[in-house]
Design an enzyme around this catalytic site. Structure first.
Site, PDB file in Angstrom:
ATOM      1  N   LYS A  80     -14.121  54.642  54.792  1.00 49.44           N
ATOM      2  CA  LYS A  80     -14.909  55.830  54.434  1.00 49.44           C
ATOM      3  C   LYS A  80     -16.384  55.587  54.728  1.00 49.44           C
ATOM      4  CE  LYS A  80     -15.628  58.847  50.377  1.00 49.44           C
ATOM      5  NZ  LYS A  80     -15.207  59.060  48.973  1.00 49.44           N
ATOM      6  N   SER A 155     -13.979  63.504  47.964  1.00 48.51           N
ATOM      7  CA  SER A 155     -14.844  63.288  49.107  1.00 48.51           C
ATOM      8  C   SER A 155     -14.182  62.469  50.209  1.00 48.51           C
ATOM      9  CB  SER A 155     -16.135  62.608  48.658  1.00 48.51           C
ATOM     10  OG  SER A 155     -15.904  61.341  48.087  1.00 48.51           O
ATOM     11  N   SER A 179     -12.155  61.369  43.966  1.00 48.00           N
ATOM     12  CA  SER A 179     -12.217  61.425  45.423  1.00 48.00           C
ATOM     13  C   SER A 179     -11.200  60.577  46.170  1.00 48.00           C
ATOM     14  CB  SER A 179     -13.626  61.049  45.894  1.00 48.00           C
ATOM     15  OG  SER A 179     -14.556  61.977  45.412  1.00 48.00           O
TER      16      SER A 179
END
Length: 465
Positions: A80, A155, A179
């Protein structure tokens, strides 16, 4: 409904990470073949899903020719784009500055890659991870492979989309308000948020007044999540927590399960509430003791958590120039700027909010003296269409919509407890709907045992067919 995936009869097939390890070790496929197949799949998916933020394909090819050791040696993945990986920029889902490649791995990436995983690049997220839907006005939305008209969650949106669509078998995500669990729910995946401090974190996360963020992985199978945590524990051992160990099968103990269909300030939609109760009935059929009870969260938690979340946005706005050259506050999305204003106008309430959030750990510990596990939906209603949570909307409008959807996951970020989203339910529209199970601090092994049991009892659908 437009479904998008890249599963094929190439070197990856429809194998999960543990299956891929076996295929590599047995000589059925080579590491270079596996990595090349993952690159081809990611490139095929990118125009439809917009899940990749930075490509490092040449680096991955080089690592495939000379792989590092570790159980997952040669298994391709994405990291990420809010943790530091040597040689890659950290853009944070934002275009308000130009990120430069960092000179060394952050603490999490050092542990993550020591397991043998090969990073193909960085996955996309919402701007600084503030929104549960990655819909940046200039970088574009990340779309769900189950229905490209809908959000992939956030996210860790890119991670969820890439794993569900078959580009890689597992990907890194982190979770500061849901997330990992949100994109797992949206994309029909397994997403476990570990206990606070279970895994190492980069400096920015460690320095928060309340460490609400936890790093982990998003996978297609329970055994992949369990294997990752086992291998991570070989690299980094959280001494204050009980070890997870090697969890490979269901547990024997029948559990006391609390069921919630209302979260922190909001209730699930009628459809999602019924799906949750259906899962509760399945637990009863498996011999667990199930009881529908009120959520233990104090009534102050929704506003306290929003204020703390807003404080993080205020810190970004005020210190953004340190992130890289070209910083331009005007290029931040409306959600980030609205959160900053929300905190600035309520600064006098922040100390009390932080104190109350810290006390939630005691509230949860007392609750889990009675109940081993809590069951709730991961999200309060069906996955929204792209645009529903558009960060260019009026702040009050988009915030109301966020709070109505993300009504369950922030509780474990406040308490620090572990929680896992499992793809046990399907909506009438044919979309995945995650069911979330949480336990007391340090009890990931219990959650994984229950997850193994549920996966065996009701195998879930995959886009691989």
């Amino acid at each position: 409904m437009t479904r998008v995936h890249a599963f094929s009869d190439d070197a990856l097939g429809d194998l999960d990470a543990v299956g891929l390890v076996g295929a590599i070790q047995d000589g059925q496929v080579s590491i270079p073949e596996v990595v090349e197949a993952a690159i081809a799949r990611a490139e095929r998916l990118q125009p439809d899903l917009n899940a990749v933020s930075y490509v490092a394909y040449d680096r991955a090819r080089a690592e495939a020719r000379d792989p590092r050791g570790g159980f997952f040696a040669g298994v391709p993945t994405f990291v990420k784009d809010n943790v530091e990986v040597a040689g890659m920029p950290t853009q944070q889902g934002c275009d308000a500055y130009r990120a430069r490649p960092v000179p060394r791995d952050g603490d999490f990436a050092r542990m993550f890659l020591a397991t043998g995983l090969v990073p193909l690049g960085k996955s996309q997220l919402s701007e600084f991870g503030f929104s549960p839907s990655a819909e940046h006005p200039r970088l574009g939305p990340v779309r769900s492979p189950w229905d490209a008209a809908r959000t992939a969650g956030a996210s860790s949106a890119g991670a969820g989309a890439l794993v569900a669509a078959g580009a890689v078998p597992l990907a890194h995500g982190n979770d500061g308000g849901g997330s990992i669990r949100i994109p797992a729910s949206v994309n029909g995946l397994v997403g476990l948020k570990p206990t606070r401090d279970r895994l190492p974190q980069d400096r920015m996360s460690r320095q928060m007044p309340l460490r609400i963020v936890a790093d982990g992985v998003i996978t297609r199978s329970v055994r992949d999540t369990a294997a990752f945590l086992r291998e991570a524990e070989h690299v980094y051992r959280a001494l204050r927590l009980p070890p997870i160990g090697d969890v490979t099968r269901p547990g024997h103990k029948r559990l006391r399960v609390a069921v919630h269909t209302a979260g922190i300030g909001r209730a699930a939609s009628p459809e999602v509430a019924e799906l949750t109760l259906k899962t509760a009935r399945q637990l009863e059929e498996l011999g667990h003791h199930v009881e529908q009870v009120d959520h233990p969260a104090p009534p102050t938690i929704p506003e306290d958590f929003l204020l703390y979340w807003s404080m993080l946005a205020m810190l970004v706005v005020r210190t953004g120039r340190q992130l890289g050259p070209g910083w331009d506050t005007a290029r931040l999305d409306n959600l980030t700027l609205g959160l900053e204003r929300h905190c600035r106008r309520r600064m006098h309430r922040l100390p009390g909010a932080i104190a109350r959030l810290r006390r939630t750990a005691r509230v949860s510990a007392q609750f889990h003296q009675t109940y081993d596990v809590a069951l709730s939906p991961t999200l309060a209603h069906e996955t929204p269409l792209v645009g529903h949570l558009d960060p260019t909307l009026d702040f009050d409008t988009v915030m109301e919509r966020i709070l109505a959807w993300v009504a369950f996951t922030p509780w474990q970020n406040a308490t620090g407890d572990p929680a896992i989203s499992l793809p046990l339910a399907t909506t009438a529209a044919g979309l995945p709907q995650g069911m979330m199970f949480s336990a007391g601090a340090g009890r990931e092994a219990l959650l994984l045992e229950l997850a193994h049991e549920l996966e065996e009892a009701s195998p879930w659908a995959s886009l691989s067919g």
